[in-house]
Design an enzyme around this catalytic site. Structure first.
Site, PDB file in Angstrom:
ATOM      1  N   TYR A  88       0.939  -1.361   0.008  1.00 22.68           N
ATOM      2  CA  TYR A  88      -0.075   0.058   0.008  1.00 22.68           C
ATOM      3  C   TYR A  88       0.900   1.165  -0.156  1.00 22.68           C
ATOM      4  O   TYR A  88       0.617   2.194  -0.478  1.00 22.68           O
ATOM      5  CB  TYR A  88      -0.970  -0.105   1.316  1.00 22.68           C
ATOM      6  CG  TYR A  88      -2.008  -0.977   0.605  1.00 22.68           C
ATOM      7  CD1 TYR A  88      -3.062  -0.365  -0.205  1.00 22.68           C
ATOM      8  CD2 TYR A  88      -2.181  -2.327   1.548  1.00 22.68           C
ATOM      9  CE1 TYR A  88      -4.112  -1.511  -0.421  1.00 22.68           C
ATOM     10  CE2 TYR A  88      -3.391  -2.834   1.118  1.00 22.68           C
ATOM     11  CZ  TYR A  88      -4.269  -2.593   0.259  1.00 22.68           C
ATOM     12  OH  TYR A  88      -5.376  -3.495  -0.072  1.00 22.68           O
ATOM     13  N   ARG A  91       1.556   2.020  -3.675  1.00 26.34           N
ATOM     14  CA  ARG A  91       0.441   2.357  -4.117  1.00 26.34           C
ATOM     15  C   ARG A  91       0.131   4.021  -3.752  1.00 26.34           C
ATOM     16  O   ARG A  91      -0.270   4.822  -4.446  1.00 26.34           O
ATOM     17  CB  ARG A  91      -0.796   1.535  -3.906  1.00 26.34           C
ATOM     18  CG  ARG A  91      -0.824   0.350  -4.098  1.00 26.34           C
ATOM     19  CD  ARG A  91      -1.880  -0.562  -4.383  1.00 26.34           C
ATOM     20  NE  ARG A  91      -2.695  -0.085  -5.471  1.00 26.34           N
ATOM     21  CZ  ARG A  91      -3.939  -0.346  -5.614  1.00 26.34           C
ATOM     22  NH1 ARG A  91      -4.740  -0.971  -4.815  1.00 26.34           N
ATOM     23  NH2 ARG A  91      -4.697   0.011  -6.672  1.00 26.34           N
ATOM     24  N   HIS A 141     -14.683   1.024  -1.831  1.00 26.42           N
ATOM     25  CA  HIS A 141     -13.620   0.260  -1.129  1.00 26.42           C
ATOM     26  C   HIS A 141     -12.679   0.770  -0.215  1.00 26.42           C
ATOM     27  O   HIS A 141     -11.540   0.215   0.096  1.00 26.42           O
ATOM     28  CB  HIS A 141     -12.739  -0.539  -2.358  1.00 26.42           C
ATOM     29  CG  HIS A 141     -13.687  -1.567  -3.062  1.00 26.42           C
ATOM     30  ND1 HIS A 141     -13.292  -2.116  -4.360  1.00 26.42           N
ATOM     31  CD2 HIS A 141     -14.971  -2.124  -2.733  1.00 26.42           C
ATOM     32  CE1 HIS A 141     -14.284  -3.124  -4.806  1.00 26.42           C
ATOM     33  NE2 HIS A 141     -15.229  -2.948  -3.771  1.00 26.42           N
ATOM     34  N   ASN A 241     -16.132   0.576 -21.334  1.00 28.06           N
ATOM     35  CA  ASN A 241     -14.897   0.050 -20.931  1.00 28.06           C
ATOM     36  C   ASN A 241     -13.779  -0.409 -22.244  1.00 28.06           C
ATOM     37  O   ASN A 241     -14.503  -0.447 -23.399  1.00 28.06           O
ATOM     38  CB  ASN A 241     -15.340  -1.535 -20.410  1.00 28.06           C
ATOM     39  CG  ASN A 241     -14.502  -1.889 -19.304  1.00 28.06           C
ATOM     40  OD1 ASN A 241     -14.010  -1.163 -18.445  1.00 28.06           O
ATOM     41  ND2 ASN A 241     -14.046  -3.249 -19.239  1.00 28.06           N
ATOM     42  N   ALA A 259     -12.039   5.609 -21.458  1.00 24.86           N
ATOM     43  CA  ALA A 259     -12.929   6.633 -20.655  1.00 24.86           C
ATOM     44  C   ALA A 259     -12.880   7.873 -20.972  1.00 24.86           C
ATOM     45  O   ALA A 259     -13.839   8.737 -21.070  1.00 24.86           O
ATOM     46  CB  ALA A 259     -12.947   6.199 -19.326  1.00 24.86           C
TER      47      ALA A 259
HETATM   48  P1  OAD Z   1      -9.903  -4.305 -13.141  1.00 23.14           P
HETATM   49  O1  OAD Z   1      -8.463  -4.092 -13.156  1.00 23.14           O
HETATM   50  O2  OAD Z   1     -10.440  -5.861 -12.753  1.00 23.14           O
HETATM   51  O3  OAD Z   1     -10.384  -3.877 -14.306  1.00 23.14           O
HETATM   52  C1  OAD Z   1     -10.196  -2.830 -15.165  1.00 23.14           C
HETATM   53  C2  OAD Z   1     -11.109  -2.646 -16.271  1.00 23.14           C
HETATM   54  O4  OAD Z   1     -10.879  -1.296 -16.984  1.00 23.14           O
HETATM   55  C3  OAD Z   1     -10.671  -3.750 -17.348  1.00 23.14           C
HETATM   56  O5  OAD Z   1     -12.102  -4.354 -17.698  1.00 23.14           O
HETATM   57  C4  OAD Z   1      -9.765  -2.829 -18.613  1.00 23.14           C
HETATM   58  O6  OAD Z   1     -10.431  -3.440 -19.840  1.00 23.14           O
HETATM   59  C5  OAD Z   1     -10.675  -1.471 -18.372  1.00 23.14           C
HETATM   60  N1  OAD Z   1      -9.742  -0.392 -18.654  1.00 23.14           N
HETATM   61  C6  OAD Z   1      -8.366  -0.383 -18.724  1.00 23.14           C
HETATM   62  N2  OAD Z   1      -8.221   0.913 -19.239  1.00 23.14           N
HETATM   63  C7  OAD Z   1      -9.183   1.536 -19.527  1.00 23.14           C
HETATM   64  C8  OAD Z   1      -9.795   2.907 -19.986  1.00 23.14           C
HETATM   65  N3  OAD Z   1      -8.533   3.667 -20.498  1.00 23.14           N
HETATM   66  N4  OAD Z   1     -10.717   3.265 -20.242  1.00 23.14           N
HETATM   67  C9  OAD Z   1     -11.825   2.271 -19.866  1.00 23.14           C
HETATM   68  N5  OAD Z   1     -11.669   0.987 -19.502  1.00 23.14           N
HETATM   69  C10 OAD Z   1     -10.192   0.640 -18.983  1.00 23.14           C
HETATM   70  O7  OAD Z   1     -10.503  -3.402 -11.893  1.00 23.14           O
HETATM   71  P2  OAD Z   1     -11.694  -3.236 -11.250  1.00 23.14           P
HETATM   72  O8  OAD Z   1     -12.739  -3.947 -12.124  1.00 23.14           O
HETATM   73  O9  OAD Z   1     -11.787  -1.768 -10.732  1.00 23.14           O
HETATM   74  O10 OAD Z   1     -10.492  -4.406  -4.880  1.00 23.14           O
HETATM   75  O11 OAD Z   1     -11.413  -4.095 -10.146  1.00 23.14           O
HETATM   76  C11 OAD Z   1     -12.474  -4.334  -8.969  1.00 23.14           C
HETATM   77  C12 OAD Z   1     -11.871  -4.526  -7.729  1.00 23.14           C
HETATM   78  O12 OAD Z   1     -10.961  -5.464  -7.647  1.00 23.14           O
HETATM   79  C13 OAD Z   1     -10.728  -3.401  -7.319  1.00 23.14           C
HETATM   80  O13 OAD Z   1     -11.405  -2.285  -6.401  1.00 23.14           O
HETATM   81  C14 OAD Z   1      -9.766  -4.129  -6.231  1.00 23.14           C
HETATM   82  C15 OAD Z   1      -9.676  -5.353  -7.089  1.00 23.14           C
HETATM   83  O14 OAD Z   1      -9.210  -6.182  -6.421  1.00 23.14           O
HETATM   84  C16 OAD Z   1      -9.825  -4.094  -3.900  1.00 23.14           C
HETATM   85  O15 OAD Z   1      -8.469  -3.474  -3.635  1.00 23.14           O
HETATM   86  C17 OAD Z   1     -10.601  -3.951  -2.429  1.00 23.14           C
END
Ligand code: OAD
Length: 273
Positions: A88, A91, A141, A241, A259
């Site tokens: 962390y 991060r 989160h 996405n 995005a």
């Molecule tokens: P992910 O890393 O799983 O997914 C990110 C998504 O964003 C992917 O589907 C990519 O294709 C998409 N992506 C990447 N660049 C992009 C852009 N410029 N514009 C639009 N889309 C884009 O992340 P999350 O879904 O946020 O939890 O993950 C959910 C949770 O899982 C997080 O909050 C975290 C993780 O483990 C904790 O840390 C508690």
């Protein structure tokens, strides 16, 4: 409900009507938002990607050979709090070094237009939405720059310190417990007040609801289940996405792209330079 990479129950009915509409298109029709429309936005790591924050998918769910679930969990913290703090702290360093991007700004502009008819829910802990100016914001989160004691009742407090080496920090108040980041880890329960606020927003909106998910792989619940709740309320569901999401079949519209370019176009705003 506990944070989990698994759906609590898989949907029986898969509605593909309109799904993947707009796939591969960059310029899309704008969202039709009348004076009564309510908009609930859910963002994930993808919206911060263009600021330079790596997504979880980018790193195949791994940090220095550790699975995220192993580091971001109470079990991982009990096993090795110093390792968790190194993760962390890196991060924190990364988030401090970047700026919000045009995707964050597009949502700030939408909130200015809609006022209380807008609510932003983010899974991101990087603080970029708040720095961009979003106010009606739920950080589902948790927050990277807030810490709390893992043992005593001390209230969570702002904390930017780094612990890249050595032992994990102890609570200065009780002197016993380790400090921990104020983040919801896998297996932990999301804030009930936040979930109730989201639920109340959807209930009040009913069929006037537009649900818009941005930059999230739809793999981590309960957030990934919000789209189904929105549909149950009669809402209209959109996904912006870079690639298809795991829960993609629940969206009426899927706009594939970045995005920072798709959001301003969809929201009828000027494109960034
Ligand atoms: P992910 O890393 O799983 O997914 C990110 C998504 O964003 C992917 O589907 C990519 O294709 C998409 N992506 C990447 N660049 C992009 C852009 N410029 N514009 C639009 N889309 C884009 O992340 P999350 O879904 O946020 O939890 O993950 C959910 C949770 O899982 C997080 O909050 C975290 C993780 O483990 C904790 O840390 C508690």
């Amino acid at each position: 409900m506990a944070l989990s990479p698994l759906a609590p129950d898989r949907p029986r009915r898969v509605d593909l009507s309109g799904a993947r509409k707009g796939l591969g298109c960059l310029i899309v029709r704008t969202l039709d938002l009348d004076d009564d429309a309510r908009v609930l936005v859910l963002t994930g790591a993808g919206i911060s990607a263009e600021s330079g924050v790596p997504t979880f998918r980018d790193s195949n769910g791994l940090w220095e050979q550790h699975r995220f679930e192993d580091v971001a969990s109470p079990e991982g913290f009990a096993r090795d709090p110093a390792l968790v703090w190194r993760f962390y702290s890196q991060r924190r360093q990364g988030a401090q070094a970047v700026q919000p991007n045009a995707g964050h700004a597009a949502l700030v502009e939408l909130e200015r237009r809609l006022g209380d008819r807008f609510l932003l829910v983010t899974q991101n802990v990087d603080g970029l939405h708040r720095r961009a100016g979003s106010e009606r914001l739920i950080e589902l989160h948790g927050h990277l720059f807030t810490s709390r004691c893992s043992r005593c009742t001390r209230a969570p407090f702002a904390d930017e310190r780094l612990h890249l080496e050595g032992e994990a920090p102890r609570c200065e108040r009780c002197g016993e417990g380790f400090l921990r980041p104020h983040i919801v880890w896998f297996g932990e329960v999301l804030d009930e007040v936040a979930m109730a606020r989201i639920d109340a927003f959807m209930a009040e909106a009913g069929a006037r609801l537009t649900f818009l998910a941005v930059g999230t792989s739809g793999a981590v619940y309960p957030a990934a289940g919000l789209v189904r709740l929105a549909r149950r309320r009669g809402g209209n569901t959109w996904l912006v996405n870079a690639e298809p999401a795991d829960n993609g079949e629940h969206f009426d519209h899927f706009l594939q792209g970045k995005a920072s370019t798709v959001l301003p176009a969809l929201l009828g705003q000027a494109l960034p330079d």
